[in-house]
Scaffold this motif. Structure first.
Motif, PDB file in Angstrom:
ATOM      1  N   UNK A 275       0.861  -1.184   0.000  1.00 47.34           N
ATOM      2  CA  UNK A 275       0.000   0.000   0.000  1.00 47.34           C
ATOM      3  C   UNK A 275       0.898   1.236   0.000  1.00 47.34           C
ATOM      4  N   UNK A 276       1.098   1.822  -1.172  1.00 47.09           N
ATOM      5  CA  UNK A 276       2.040   2.938  -1.293  1.00 47.09           C
ATOM      6  C   UNK A 276       1.642   4.157  -0.457  1.00 47.09           C
ATOM      7  N   UNK A 277       0.374   4.281  -0.163  1.00 47.84           N
ATOM      8  CA  UNK A 277      -0.068   5.401   0.663  1.00 47.84           C
ATOM      9  C   UNK A 277       0.461   5.300   2.085  1.00 47.84           C
ATOM     10  N   UNK A 278       0.896   4.104   2.470  1.00 47.58           N
ATOM     11  CA  UNK A 278       1.380   3.871   3.832  1.00 47.58           C
ATOM     12  C   UNK A 278       2.890   3.683   3.883  1.00 47.58           C
TER      13      UNK A 278
ATOM     14  N   UNK B 216       4.540   7.598   8.469  1.00 52.61           N
ATOM     15  CA  UNK B 216       3.836   7.814   9.736  1.00 52.61           C
ATOM     16  C   UNK B 216       2.504   7.071   9.766  1.00 52.61           C
ATOM     17  N   UNK B 217       1.737   7.176   8.678  1.00 56.13           N
ATOM     18  CA  UNK B 217       0.442   6.502   8.629  1.00 56.13           C
ATOM     19  C   UNK B 217       0.608   4.990   8.601  1.00 56.13           C
TER      20      UNK B 217
ATOM     21  N   UNK C  28       3.087   3.294  10.057  1.00 56.67           N
ATOM     22  CA  UNK C  28       3.396   2.892  11.431  1.00 56.67           C
ATOM     23  C   UNK C  28       2.132   2.925  12.281  1.00 56.67           C
ATOM     24  N   UNK C  29       1.311   3.926  12.043  1.00 61.15           N
ATOM     25  CA  UNK C  29       0.042   4.015  12.770  1.00 61.15           C
ATOM     26  C   UNK C  29      -0.799   2.770  12.519  1.00 61.15           C
ATOM     27  N   UNK C  30      -0.817   2.300  11.266  1.00 62.24           N
ATOM     28  CA  UNK C  30      -1.558   1.085  10.937  1.00 62.24           C
ATOM     29  C   UNK C  30      -0.966  -0.138  11.655  1.00 62.24           C
ATOM     30  N   UNK C  31       0.358  -0.218  11.700  1.00 61.81           N
ATOM     31  CA  UNK C  31       1.017  -1.320  12.403  1.00 61.81           C
ATOM     32  C   UNK C  31       0.639  -1.308  13.884  1.00 61.81           C
ATOM     33  N   UNK C  32       0.732  -0.132  14.494  1.00 65.78           N
ATOM     34  CA  UNK C  32       0.430  -0.005  15.922  1.00 65.78           C
ATOM     35  C   UNK C  32      -1.024  -0.359  16.198  1.00 65.78           C
ATOM     36  N   UNK C  33      -1.924   0.111  15.352  1.00 63.95           N
ATOM     37  CA  UNK C  33      -3.344  -0.201  15.530  1.00 63.95           C
ATOM     38  C   UNK C  33      -3.592  -1.696  15.441  1.00 63.95           C
TER      39      UNK C  33
END
Length: 216
Positions: A180-183, A193-194, A196-201
């Motif tokens: 997902x290139x947006x991430x 940043x987004x 990593x946010x997805x990973x953390x979530x």
């Protein structure tokens, strides 16, 4: 479909010489050691935007006053992790409540024999067990171009060692991020940043369960 052809860029990250981490700032609340490679270290991101600070902030928003200590080294392999686990723990100055172990991606990208990767991770988990530190293993998937035999042997490492040491398991560190290139950063591999946010979530419930066990 996972775009694994992007993965070799992980090795493009210049390995950073392992340095003794600063002692963790003592305070109330659990101390989590994030022990890994560039995915843990927040490669390419500004201060406070990587995995450790995002996980800490997210836990605190969920009522857990945790401290997450970043012990990630970009470009690190399981051999490097094995060599530094002892002095990393010694330098912390405080026994972690939980250790998240995220290593093995760079081994896979170098085509390291999975038996060697497993032996190194086994030694890391053995040291953590010796010191009475619960573990959450963050797993990784193998690139399909390495062949089905390699993939089978490599991907079996993480659940096998989690069972052996009674550790919690998050099967795939980059779940929902790879491809997902947006991430991703411009290298097409490391999370932005987004990402990593997805990973953390995604990992948060597993971290919460692991911490709950330490209080049981």
């Amino acid at each position: 479909m996972l775009r694994w052809f992007l993965f070799p860029a992980l090795l493009a990250a210049t390995p950073v010489a392992a340095q003794a981490p600063a002692p963790a700032a003592k305070a109330d609340g659990p101390l989590i050691l994030a022990f890994g490679d560039s995915l843990t270290a927040g490669y390419g991101l500004g201060r406070g935007l990587g995995f450790a600070p995002q996980l800490q902030d997210t836990l605190r928003r969920h009522g857990v006053k945790a401290r997450v200590h970043d012990a990630g080294v970009s470009g690190d392999t399981t051999a490097g992790g094995r060599a530094r686990i002892g002095w990393t723990l010694q330098r912390l100055g405080e026994k972690p409540t939980l250790a998240i172990v995220e290593l093995g991606a760079n081994d896979m990208l170098r085509g390291v024999d999975p038996a060697v990767t497993e032996a190194n991770l086994d030694a890391i988990l053995a040291e953590l067990k010796k010191q009475g530190i619960p573990v959450l293993v963050a797993g990784m998937l193998a690139a399909p171009n390495l062949g089905p035999d390699y993939r089978r042997r490599y991907e079996a490492i993480f659940p096998s060692l989690a069972r052996k040491y009674g550790a919690d398991l998050y099967p795939f560190m980059l779940q929902g991020v790879v491809g997902n290139r947006a991430l991703l950063l411009s290298d097409g591999v490391h999370p932005n940043f987004e990402g990593v946010k997805r990973i953390v979530t995604g990992m948060l419930p597993t971290v919460q369960r692991a911490l709950a066990k330490t209080r049981a």
